[in-house]
Design a protein around this motif. Structure first.
Motif, PDB file in Angstrom:
ATOM      1  N   ARG A  26       0.724  -0.982   0.174  1.00 54.19           N
ATOM      2  CA  ARG A  26      -0.405  -0.088   0.077  1.00 54.19           C
ATOM      3  C   ARG A  26       0.864   1.298  -0.144  1.00 54.19           C
ATOM      4  NH1 ARG A  26      -0.351   1.263   5.305  1.00 54.19           N
ATOM      5  NH2 ARG A  26       0.540  -0.356   6.427  1.00 54.19           N
ATOM      6  N   ARG A  27      -0.083   2.315  -0.682  1.00 51.15           N
ATOM      7  CA  ARG A  27       1.233   4.013  -0.567  1.00 51.15           C
ATOM      8  C   ARG A  27       1.213   4.264   1.189  1.00 51.15           C
ATOM      9  NH1 ARG A  27       2.734   5.914  -5.182  1.00 51.15           N
ATOM     10  NH2 ARG A  27       1.963   5.641  -6.996  1.00 51.15           N
ATOM     11  N   SER A  28       2.029   4.614   1.029  1.00 56.19           N
ATOM     12  CA  SER A  28       2.653   5.466   2.332  1.00 56.19           C
ATOM     13  C   SER A  28       3.099   6.715   2.278  1.00 56.19           C
ATOM     14  CB  SER A  28       3.199   4.795   3.169  1.00 56.19           C
ATOM     15  OG  SER A  28       5.081   5.511   2.847  1.00 56.19           O
ATOM     16  N   LYS A  29       3.367   7.601   2.509  1.00 64.28           N
ATOM     17  CA  LYS A  29       4.005   9.651   2.504  1.00 64.28           C
ATOM     18  C   LYS A  29       5.095   9.614   1.152  1.00 64.28           C
ATOM     19  CE  LYS A  29       5.915  13.557   3.482  1.00 64.28           C
ATOM     20  NZ  LYS A  29       6.492  13.917   5.010  1.00 64.28           N
ATOM     21  N   ASP A  30       6.069   8.176   1.031  1.00 62.13           N
ATOM     22  CA  ASP A  30       7.090   8.473   0.234  1.00 62.13           C
ATOM     23  C   ASP A  30       7.820   7.376  -0.341  1.00 62.13           C
ATOM     24  OD1 ASP A  30       7.447   7.308   2.624  1.00 62.13           O
ATOM     25  OD2 ASP A  30      10.283   8.378   2.563  1.00 62.13           O
ATOM     26  N   ARG A  31       6.963   5.909   0.265  1.00 63.25           N
ATOM     27  CA  ARG A  31       7.475   4.869  -0.769  1.00 63.25           C
ATOM     28  C   ARG A  31       6.157   3.601  -0.553  1.00 63.25           C
ATOM     29  NH1 ARG A  31      10.604   1.522   3.803  1.00 63.25           N
ATOM     30  NH2 ARG A  31       9.254   1.987   5.631  1.00 63.25           N
ATOM     31  N   TYR A  32       6.278   2.430  -1.153  1.00 64.67           N
ATOM     32  CA  TYR A  32       5.545   1.544  -0.585  1.00 64.67           C
ATOM     33  C   TYR A  32       5.888   0.703   0.989  1.00 64.67           C
ATOM     34  CZ  TYR A  32       4.172   1.404  -5.792  1.00 64.67           C
ATOM     35  OH  TYR A  32       4.128   1.558  -7.235  1.00 64.67           O
ATOM     36  N   VAL A  33       4.979   0.680   0.767  1.00 61.92           N
ATOM     37  CA  VAL A  33       4.987  -0.579   2.982  1.00 61.92           C
ATOM     38  C   VAL A  33       4.117  -1.701   2.297  1.00 61.92           C
ATOM     39  CG1 VAL A  33       5.245   1.630   4.316  1.00 61.92           C
ATOM     40  CG2 VAL A  33       2.722   0.859   3.301  1.00 61.92           C
ATOM     41  N   LEU A  34       4.505  -2.931   3.204  1.00 59.99           N
ATOM     42  CA  LEU A  34       3.843  -4.365   3.134  1.00 59.99           C
ATOM     43  C   LEU A  34       2.256  -3.916   3.628  1.00 59.99           C
ATOM     44  CD1 LEU A  34       6.483  -6.389   3.657  1.00 59.99           C
ATOM     45  CD2 LEU A  34       5.511  -6.309   1.750  1.00 59.99           C
ATOM     46  N   ASP A  35       1.640  -3.923   3.092  1.00 59.60           N
ATOM     47  CA  ASP A  35       0.154  -4.768   2.926  1.00 59.60           C
ATOM     48  C   ASP A  35      -0.455  -5.956   3.791  1.00 59.60           C
ATOM     49  OD1 ASP A  35      -2.200  -4.684   4.020  1.00 59.60           O
ATOM     50  OD2 ASP A  35      -3.271  -4.731   1.936  1.00 59.60           O
ATOM     51  N   ARG A  36       0.627  -6.154   5.148  1.00 59.87           N
ATOM     52  CA  ARG A  36      -0.081  -7.210   5.829  1.00 59.87           C
ATOM     53  C   ARG A  36      -0.263  -8.746   4.791  1.00 59.87           C
ATOM     54  NH1 ARG A  36       4.088  -7.230   8.783  1.00 59.87           N
ATOM     55  NH2 ARG A  36       4.513  -5.653  10.713  1.00 59.87           N
ATOM     56  N   THR A  37      -1.779  -8.307   5.055  1.00 62.21           N
ATOM     57  CA  THR A  37      -2.604  -9.610   4.810  1.00 62.21           C
ATOM     58  C   THR A  37      -2.510  -9.663   3.339  1.00 62.21           C
ATOM     59  OG1 THR A  37      -4.619  -7.892   4.436  1.00 62.21           O
ATOM     60  CG2 THR A  37      -4.349  -9.543   6.625  1.00 62.21           C
ATOM     61  N   ALA A  38      -2.471  -8.952   2.186  1.00 60.72           N
ATOM     62  CA  ALA A  38      -2.103  -9.298   1.273  1.00 60.72           C
ATOM     63  C   ALA A  38      -0.766 -10.122   0.766  1.00 60.72           C
ATOM     64  CB  ALA A  38      -2.308  -8.185  -0.030  1.00 60.72           C
ATOM     65  N   ALA A  39       0.117  -8.985   1.555  1.00 53.01           N
ATOM     66  CA  ALA A  39       1.833  -9.776   1.010  1.00 53.01           C
ATOM     67  C   ALA A  39       2.310 -11.088   1.498  1.00 53.01           C
ATOM     68  CB  ALA A  39       2.170  -8.601   1.959  1.00 53.01           C
ATOM     69  N   ALA A  40       1.006 -11.749   2.611  1.00 56.47           N
ATOM     70  CA  ALA A  40       1.397 -12.938   3.070  1.00 56.47           C
ATOM     71  C   ALA A  40       1.009 -13.796   1.929  1.00 56.47           C
ATOM     72  CB  ALA A  40       0.411 -13.256   4.223  1.00 56.47           C
ATOM     73  N   ILE A  41       0.202 -13.596   1.024  1.00 53.96           N
ATOM     74  CA  ILE A  41      -0.821 -14.116  -0.264  1.00 53.96           C
ATOM     75  C   ILE A  41       0.400 -14.081  -1.000  1.00 53.96           C
ATOM     76  CG2 ILE A  41      -2.685 -13.799  -1.780  1.00 53.96           C
ATOM     77  CD1 ILE A  41      -4.671 -12.976   0.302  1.00 53.96           C
ATOM     78  N   VAL A  42       0.554 -12.653  -1.194  1.00 55.81           N
ATOM     79  CA  VAL A  42       2.259 -13.166  -2.491  1.00 55.81           C
ATOM     80  C   VAL A  42       3.315 -14.158  -2.417  1.00 55.81           C
ATOM     81  CG1 VAL A  42       3.333 -11.622  -3.927  1.00 55.81           C
ATOM     82  CG2 VAL A  42       0.986 -10.846  -3.325  1.00 55.81           C
ATOM     83  N   LYS A  43       3.400 -13.842  -1.393  1.00 52.32           N
ATOM     84  CA  LYS A  43       4.444 -14.736   0.003  1.00 52.32           C
ATOM     85  C   LYS A  43       4.269 -16.284  -0.643  1.00 52.32           C
ATOM     86  CE  LYS A  43       8.422 -15.371   1.776  1.00 52.32           C
ATOM     87  NZ  LYS A  43       9.799 -14.632   0.551  1.00 52.32           N
ATOM     88  N   ASP A  44       2.878 -16.326   0.058  1.00 49.74           N
ATOM     89  CA  ASP A  44       2.606 -17.437  -0.996  1.00 49.74           C
ATOM     90  C   ASP A  44       2.932 -18.409  -1.804  1.00 49.74           C
ATOM     91  OD1 ASP A  44       1.980 -20.485   0.825  1.00 49.74           O
ATOM     92  OD2 ASP A  44       0.208 -19.808   0.736  1.00 49.74           O
ATOM     93  N   PHE A  45       1.752 -17.541  -2.793  1.00 44.99           N
ATOM     94  CA  PHE A  45       1.982 -18.159  -3.771  1.00 44.99           C
ATOM     95  C   PHE A  45       3.602 -17.945  -4.806  1.00 44.99           C
ATOM     96  CE2 PHE A  45       2.492 -15.932  -8.252  1.00 44.99           C
ATOM     97  CZ  PHE A  45       2.030 -16.617  -8.974  1.00 44.99           C
ATOM     98  N   PHE A  46       4.311 -17.195  -3.978  1.00 49.44           N
ATOM     99  CA  PHE A  46       5.787 -17.211  -4.393  1.00 49.44           C
ATOM    100  C   PHE A  46       7.098 -18.994  -3.364  1.00 49.44           C
ATOM    101  CE2 PHE A  46       6.087 -12.300  -5.057  1.00 49.44           C
ATOM    102  CZ  PHE A  46       6.274 -11.982  -6.073  1.00 49.44           C
ATOM    103  N   GLU A  47       6.334 -18.896  -3.098  1.00 48.76           N
ATOM    104  CA  GLU A  47       6.398 -20.040  -2.017  1.00 48.76           C
ATOM    105  C   GLU A  47       6.256 -21.141  -2.653  1.00 48.76           C
ATOM    106  OE1 GLU A  47       5.641 -20.097   1.893  1.00 48.76           O
ATOM    107  OE2 GLU A  47       7.508 -18.384   2.900  1.00 48.76           O
ATOM    108  N   HIS A  48       4.702 -21.456  -2.785  1.00 49.58           N
ATOM    109  CA  HIS A  48       4.594 -22.854  -3.725  1.00 49.58           C
ATOM    110  C   HIS A  48       5.496 -22.469  -5.529  1.00 49.58           C
ATOM    111  CE1 HIS A  48       1.543 -25.389  -6.269  1.00 49.58           C
ATOM    112  NE2 HIS A  48       1.219 -25.426  -4.766  1.00 49.58           N
TER     113      HIS A  48
END
Length: 167
Positions: free
Chosen positions: A63-85
């Motif tokens: 998600r967007r913060s003031k000056d950079r992207y920060v992790l969205d904990r719930t969605a990042a877990a889904i993406v990480k699981d996709f990469f691991e699989h």
């Protein structure tokens, strides 16, 4: 020098085809549009120098913060699981099906391919010009995992028919 010029004084058009009021309005409208476009491009270039994320929606998992992207904990877990699989089995379609079954997140195979090759998930920013600014935000995918994914994708790439029969 590649600088566009426009004469504001003097005869408008040639004697046989003079400018009409509508032509003049269209000309002023295009001038206004190009000025706005140049202003936007200048602002985007300034943001690139500061390594700020490009305009638009943040990628899935961030998600967007003031000056950079920060992790969205719930969605990042889904993406990480996709990469691991994908790293475990090496199958893009299988990883997409796994995401659908486990997390009820339906994505297309093309989206999965973009996730695997996108520099954003490796902690880098990529701009429309193609330039990549490294290490601008927290990465979901570590560098060794990213290198392994690149190797798997290269291995799974189809061979051209002419080179398949080569010795």
């Amino acid at each position: 020098l590649g600088i566009p010029l426009m004469a504001l004084e003097g005869p408008l058009g040639s004697p046989d085809t003079p400018f009409t009021r509508a032509d003049l309005l269209r000309l002023l409208q295009t001038l206004q549009n190009t000025q706005r476009s140049r202003s936007l491009r200048r602002g985007h270039a300034r943001n690139r120098l500061k390594a700020l994320p490009p305009p638009g929606k943040a990628p899935f998992g961030y998600r967007r913060s003031k000056d950079r992207y920060v992790l969205d904990r719930t969605a990042a877990a889904i993406v990480k699981d996709f990469f691991e699989h994908f790293l475990l089995y090496g199958s893009l379609r299988g990883s997409v099906r796994y995401l659908q079954q486990k997390h009820h997140k339906k994505i297309s195979v093309a989206t999965g391919q973009r996730w695997l090759t996108s520099p954003v998930y490796r902690g880098d920013l990529e701009y429309q010009t193609g330039e990549v600014v490294p290490d601008t935000h927290p990465a979901i995918l570590s560098r060794p995992e990213a290198a392994q994914i690149d190797r798997l994708l290269r291995r799974n790439r189809a061979i051209a028919p002419r080179s398949a029969s080569a010795p």
